[in-house]
Design a protein around this motif. Structure first.
Motif, short mmCIF file in Angstrom:
data_model
loop_
_atom_site.label_atom_id
_atom_site.label_comp_id
_atom_site.label_asym_id
_atom_site.label_seq_id
_atom_site.Cartn_x
_atom_site.Cartn_y
_atom_site.Cartn_z
N ILE A 128 -13.28 60.64 12.69
CA ILE A 128 -12.19 59.67 12.63
C ILE A 128 -11.73 59.27 14.02
O ILE A 128 -11.09 60.06 14.73
CB ILE A 128 -10.98 60.27 11.86
CG1 ILE A 128 -11.47 60.93 10.56
CG2 ILE A 128 -9.94 59.19 11.56
CD1 ILE A 128 -10.61 62.07 10.11
N PRO A 129 -12.01 58.03 14.44
CA PRO A 129 -11.53 57.56 15.74
C PRO A 129 -10.06 57.17 15.70
O PRO A 129 -9.59 56.60 14.71
CB PRO A 129 -12.41 56.33 16.00
CG PRO A 129 -12.84 55.86 14.66
CD PRO A 129 -12.86 57.06 13.75
N PHE A 130 -9.35 57.51 16.76
CA PHE A 130 -7.93 57.17 16.93
C PHE A 130 -7.77 56.43 18.26
O PHE A 130 -8.58 56.62 19.18
CB PHE A 130 -7.07 58.43 16.96
CG PHE A 130 -6.85 59.08 15.63
CD1 PHE A 130 -5.69 58.83 14.89
CD2 PHE A 130 -7.79 59.96 15.10
CE1 PHE A 130 -5.47 59.45 13.66
CE2 PHE A 130 -7.58 60.57 13.87
CZ PHE A 130 -6.43 60.31 13.15
N PRO A 131 -6.70 55.65 18.40
CA PRO A 131 -6.49 54.97 19.68
C PRO A 131 -6.16 55.93 20.82
O PRO A 131 -6.35 55.59 21.99
CB PRO A 131 -5.31 54.04 19.40
CG PRO A 131 -4.69 54.51 18.13
CD PRO A 131 -5.74 55.24 17.37
N GLY A 132 -5.69 57.13 20.51
CA GLY A 132 -5.38 58.08 21.59
C GLY A 132 -5.23 59.48 21.01
O GLY A 132 -5.10 59.66 19.79
N LEU A 133 -5.25 60.48 21.90
CA LEU A 133 -5.22 61.86 21.45
C LEU A 133 -3.92 62.19 20.71
O LEU A 133 -3.92 62.93 19.74
CB LEU A 133 -5.38 62.81 22.65
CG LEU A 133 -5.53 64.27 22.27
CD1 LEU A 133 -6.78 64.50 21.43
CD2 LEU A 133 -5.56 65.18 23.49
N HIS A 134 -2.83 61.62 21.22
CA HIS A 134 -1.54 61.94 20.61
C HIS A 134 -1.54 61.61 19.12
O HIS A 134 -1.15 62.44 18.30
CB HIS A 134 -0.43 61.20 21.35
CG HIS A 134 0.91 61.84 21.13
ND1 HIS A 134 1.29 62.99 21.78
CD2 HIS A 134 1.93 61.49 20.32
CE1 HIS A 134 2.50 63.33 21.38
NE2 HIS A 134 2.91 62.43 20.49
N GLN A 135 -2.00 60.39 18.78
CA GLN A 135 -2.06 60.02 17.36
C GLN A 135 -2.99 60.95 16.58
O GLN A 135 -2.67 61.36 15.46
CB GLN A 135 -2.57 58.58 17.17
CG GLN A 135 -1.57 57.51 17.55
CD GLN A 135 -1.88 56.94 18.93
OE1 GLN A 135 -2.23 57.69 19.86
NE2 GLN A 135 -1.73 55.65 19.07
N ALA A 136 -4.14 61.26 17.17
CA ALA A 136 -5.11 62.11 16.48
C ALA A 136 -4.48 63.44 16.11
O ALA A 136 -4.56 63.91 14.96
CB ALA A 136 -6.34 62.33 17.35
N ILE A 137 -3.81 64.04 17.09
CA ILE A 137 -3.28 65.38 16.86
C ILE A 137 -2.06 65.36 15.95
O ILE A 137 -1.83 66.28 15.17
CB ILE A 137 -3.00 66.05 18.22
CG1 ILE A 137 -4.35 66.40 18.85
CG2 ILE A 137 -2.17 67.30 18.04
CD1 ILE A 137 -4.26 66.92 20.25
N LYS A 138 -1.31 64.27 16.04
CA LYS A 138 -0.15 64.14 15.14
C LYS A 138 -0.59 64.09 13.67
O LYS A 138 0.20 64.41 12.77
CB LYS A 138 0.61 62.84 15.48
CG LYS A 138 1.55 62.99 16.67
CD LYS A 138 2.73 63.84 16.27
CE LYS A 138 3.65 64.07 17.45
NZ LYS A 138 4.58 65.19 17.22
N ALA A 139 -1.81 63.64 13.43
CA ALA A 139 -2.29 63.54 12.04
C ALA A 139 -2.66 64.90 11.45
O ALA A 139 -2.73 65.06 10.22
CB ALA A 139 -3.49 62.60 11.97
N VAL A 140 -2.87 65.90 12.32
CA VAL A 140 -3.39 67.19 11.86
C VAL A 140 -2.51 67.89 10.82
O VAL A 140 -2.98 68.23 9.73
CB VAL A 140 -3.71 68.11 13.06
CG1 VAL A 140 -4.02 69.53 12.61
CG2 VAL A 140 -4.88 67.54 13.86
N PRO A 141 -1.21 68.11 11.10
CA PRO A 141 -0.41 68.77 10.07
C PRO A 141 -0.36 67.96 8.77
O PRO A 141 -0.34 68.54 7.68
CB PRO A 141 0.99 68.86 10.69
CG PRO A 141 0.81 68.62 12.14
CD PRO A 141 -0.44 67.81 12.31
N GLU A 142 -0.38 66.63 8.90
CA GLU A 142 -0.34 65.80 7.69
C GLU A 142 -1.59 66.02 6.84
O GLU A 142 -1.50 66.11 5.62
CB GLU A 142 -0.21 64.31 8.07
CG GLU A 142 1.03 63.99 8.91
CD GLU A 142 2.32 64.56 8.32
OE1 GLU A 142 2.51 64.43 7.10
OE2 GLU A 142 3.12 65.16 9.08
N ILE A 143 -2.73 66.16 7.49
CA ILE A 143 -3.98 66.44 6.76
C ILE A 143 -3.89 67.78 6.05
O ILE A 143 -4.19 67.90 4.87
CB ILE A 143 -5.19 66.45 7.73
CG1 ILE A 143 -5.42 65.06 8.33
CG2 ILE A 143 -6.45 66.93 7.03
CD1 ILE A 143 -6.40 65.04 9.49
N LEU A 144 -3.42 68.78 6.78
CA LEU A 144 -3.44 70.14 6.24
C LEU A 144 -2.41 70.34 5.13
O LEU A 144 -2.53 71.26 4.33
CB LEU A 144 -3.26 71.16 7.36
CG LEU A 144 -4.42 71.15 8.36
CD1 LEU A 144 -4.13 72.06 9.54
CD2 LEU A 144 -5.74 71.55 7.71
#
Lengths: 468, 468
Positions: free
Chosen positions: A230-246
């Motif tokens: 999953i590509p994101f515009p930046g690392l911050h967005q990518a990592i912010k999605a992690v708890p939401e996924i889990l």
């Protein structure tokens, strides 16, 4: 620290008698492979002697002798460590477990396997899978010994679902530095019978005892696996999605993050091209479940959550080959980084909600010191791998900067509720940073525990911490 | 063992000053509830003093003082233990954690909860479930303190899927007997930073340190639960079916076995009637998964396997009320047995493939001594509960027989690869049997570990083992 004695010709003779001539190495050339590990720039130390015991009794004899004459003993598995834990920094004997590589029992009724420490991970996988069972941890290097994995409490990419090595170790046989043999735990998950020496030995990096037999819990193999990229515009967005996924209760086994610089390096080094590689940050998820349908549904749910949380696109490879390519790119990242100029690998762990903050702090440190740091890692479990790069600097420059960078990075991780090593161990390379994570009182307590096992301090001395 | 000193009026005065008068009990009558636990026939010891510290600093002050003047301190949670671990057998101070009962943080992003040790299990469940999270262990008694669960590494019915308490403890704050405060682990699953003191403290029964804060891992709640109740013609067939069930990769959370004598006792004691109660042996399974459909399918598969393996019938209750009734019968079995004449509860664990052999050996012992033993337990994880019954014997007769019966039972369990306590701990009642499971060298090693934490031996002395 104790006064150590050198290995005399008398000791060599005695060990040859005990183990057979072919299991005692004394030539510099043949001992070289036992002098380093797989850290980016290991500091080699050639031992005075390498021994290769073939069973527990021989291990006990070597230790009893070394203890009697006060010679340091450094246990060694596959030598794939990253912190110098298996390097004989004070000379003496390297005790290689390579000849103790038997799979003693695969117990299908109890879902357990009993192995010697020198079994390679790849041989372990093959043996248990051929019997319809599964050891789910993959700590990143199939030529590692299971004994080394136990000694460092190795983690790896699958911790989100399965945890770490200690969660699979139910029993041990181990030889104390005095030569006494102890057996801990057994073929059972439940145990409230006195102190848990099994769990104390796991992760003790060969400083308390030499592990000679391991009982591991196994599981039934998962039916299906999907990879999602999953590509994101930046690392911050990518990592912010992690708890939401889990929070979705989906069967995520691994959840990794990568940035463009890491993708670039791995593409160049391996000569391959990854999809969406023009973007800045990525999550790589591995999902696992009983059926293709179940896992595909879960992947779709992850895709939805990511799209809601800023993902640019979602790629679910449909062929086994495309899946393999993505996983390989991740698995081969460390050697690629090493070849491209990594001078150290740091494996701080933070609460997973703090990864984005931690990486932001690291980028600031990197900028202030003018030292590039490639960040990748296990987003799902908070374990961040940082590779400071030496490019554009001479050896003198980075050698001065590196310890200061490392100290600042560790302080940042600890300030966010983390600790300095999530899965590699401290070995020799990182012990000087332990006081960032732990009070002197606590380290002194550990030194007293060490003495309770090893009164003469002969076993892997100078590792993890120094006595106060 | 050290020379202990009595609690003087000077010490009482000092403690009152430190903790406030209302948190220091000195009257026999008010100290009585702190003198026993929930063993079938506990041996009460009234302490000289009970203190109720309200925070870590107060715990540290009590311990520092007790260490200085050499007074034994027995930490105490909910008093629901079964092995005398919280009973002040050598007098001195009982340190009750009942006032340290705050839930400090529910961390939804990291799926963690941070609690004080005095939180009741039922309050923990309620708090985390109200936030959409789940602590899956249920160790059998909702009024237990989570601190006591951690101190004994409590297990319970759900270990087949979830493991035991130690698998959920990621971090601790604890006070050493000298008054020093240590913090171990944290909000992360991966940790390879020096020795794992967290796991060493879990299960150490309050002999190494007083736990003052616990960080627990949580999970997302399961979507659906089914209960399945399966009569067999005899225990041997029932237990033989267990590995076959678990090989199916079905989401079994708990798998219990019961015999007719236990069913009779619980029916009589609770005034209820269970289905199929005319049969001789039963498996009680609890399955858990994301959807009703998934779990029902799994239950059907379990039913098929059991039918192939000798089951007489399979009962899947269709109402919540019928499910509740079955679970309650199992949960209330221990108090029912206690009221019906159980004189001890033994919790041997063996490899689960050995349960049938173990129970056969126990029946032989029972017959030879003429002492009825009701066997029930956690078939899925090998943890067998044995309740020797005193009926038909006078106190003198069973008091003579019981230790011999216990010793034979423990030897049988150990001979099959098991150990003497799977989840209750050894406390005071069972320490004399430890040498059946462990060598004297290993116990001596533990005694040295104890000294590394507690140089003056003041913390819960006389528990788990005696120094050699």
């Amino acid at each position: 620290m104790s006064e150590f004695k050198p290995v005399t010709s008398h000791v060599v003779k005695k060990l040859r008698l005990l183990l057979g001539k072919e299991n005692v190495l004394t030539q510099q050339e043949e001992m070289k492979p036992y002098s380093y590990d797989e850290a980016p720039l290991p500091k080699p130390h050639i031992p005075e002697l390498v021994v290769k015991p073939r069973d527990t009794t021989e291990v006990a004899k070597v230790l009893a002798l070394a203890n009697e004459v006060r010679i340091p003993v450094t246990p060694r598995g596959g030598g794939t460590g990253l912190s110098g834990g298996a390097i004989p920094i004070l000379g003496g004997i390297v005790l290689s477990l390579e000849k103790m590589n038997r799979i003693k029992e695969i117990d299908e009724d109890n879902f357990m396997v009993v192995v010697e420490p020198g079994v390679l991970l790849k041989d372990l996988y093959q043996a248990v899978e051929s019997r319809g069972l599964y050891y789910p941890l993959y700590t990143g290097e199939k030529s590692a010994h299971i004994g080394g994995n136990v000694a460092t409490n190795a983690g790896g990419m699958r911790a989100v679902k399965y945890g770490v090595t200690r969660n699979f170790v139910l029993g041990l046989e181990a030889v104390l530095p005095t030569g006494q043999v102890v057996r801990t735990g057994g073929k059972f998950v439940k145990c409230s019978t006195a102190y848990d020496l099994t769990q104390l030995l796991v992760g003790s990096e060969g400083t308390l005892a030499v592990i000679t037999e391991i009982t591991l819990r196994l599981i039934t193999p998962p039916g299906w696996q999907e990879v999602i990229f999953i590509p994101f515009p930046g690392l911050h967005q990518a990592i912010k999605a992690v708890p939401e996924i889990l929070k979705q209760a989906v069967p995520v086994m691994g959840l990794e993050f990568l940035e463009k610089d890491a993708i670039d390096i791995v593409e160049k080094d391996l000569g391959l091209e990854l999809p969406f590689h023009e973007h800045d940050a990525f999550l790589l998820g591995i999902l696992e479940g009983n059926s293709k349908e179940e896992v595909y549904q879960a992947a779709t749910r992850v895709a939805e959550v990511c799209t809601k949380n800023g993902a640019i696109d979602v790629y679910i490879p449909m062929s086994a080959r495309a899946r393999r390519k993505l996983l390989e790119a991740r698995e081969k990242l460390y050697p690629a980084l090493k070849r491209t100029g990594a001078i150290e690998v740091i494996d701080v762990v933070v609460p997973r909600s703090q990864i984005a903050n931690f990486v932001a702090m690291v980028k600031d440190i990197s900028q202030r010191y003018g030292m590039p740091i490639v960040a990748t890692g296990h987003a799902g479990d908070g374990n961040v791998h940082l590779q400071p790069m030496g490019r554009g600097m001479d050896g003198g420059e980075w050698a001065t900067k590196l310890p200061r960078v490392m100290e600042e990075v560790y302080r940042a991780g600890v300030s966010l509720g983390g600790t300095i090593s999530g899965e590699h161990g401290l070995g020799f390379e990182k012990k000087k940073y332990l006081e960032i994570a732990m009070s002197r009182e606590q380290i002194d307590l550990m030194a007293r525990l060490k003495r309770a096992f090893d009164p003469n301090y002969i076993l892997n001395p100078g590792k993890i911490f120094d006595e106060g």
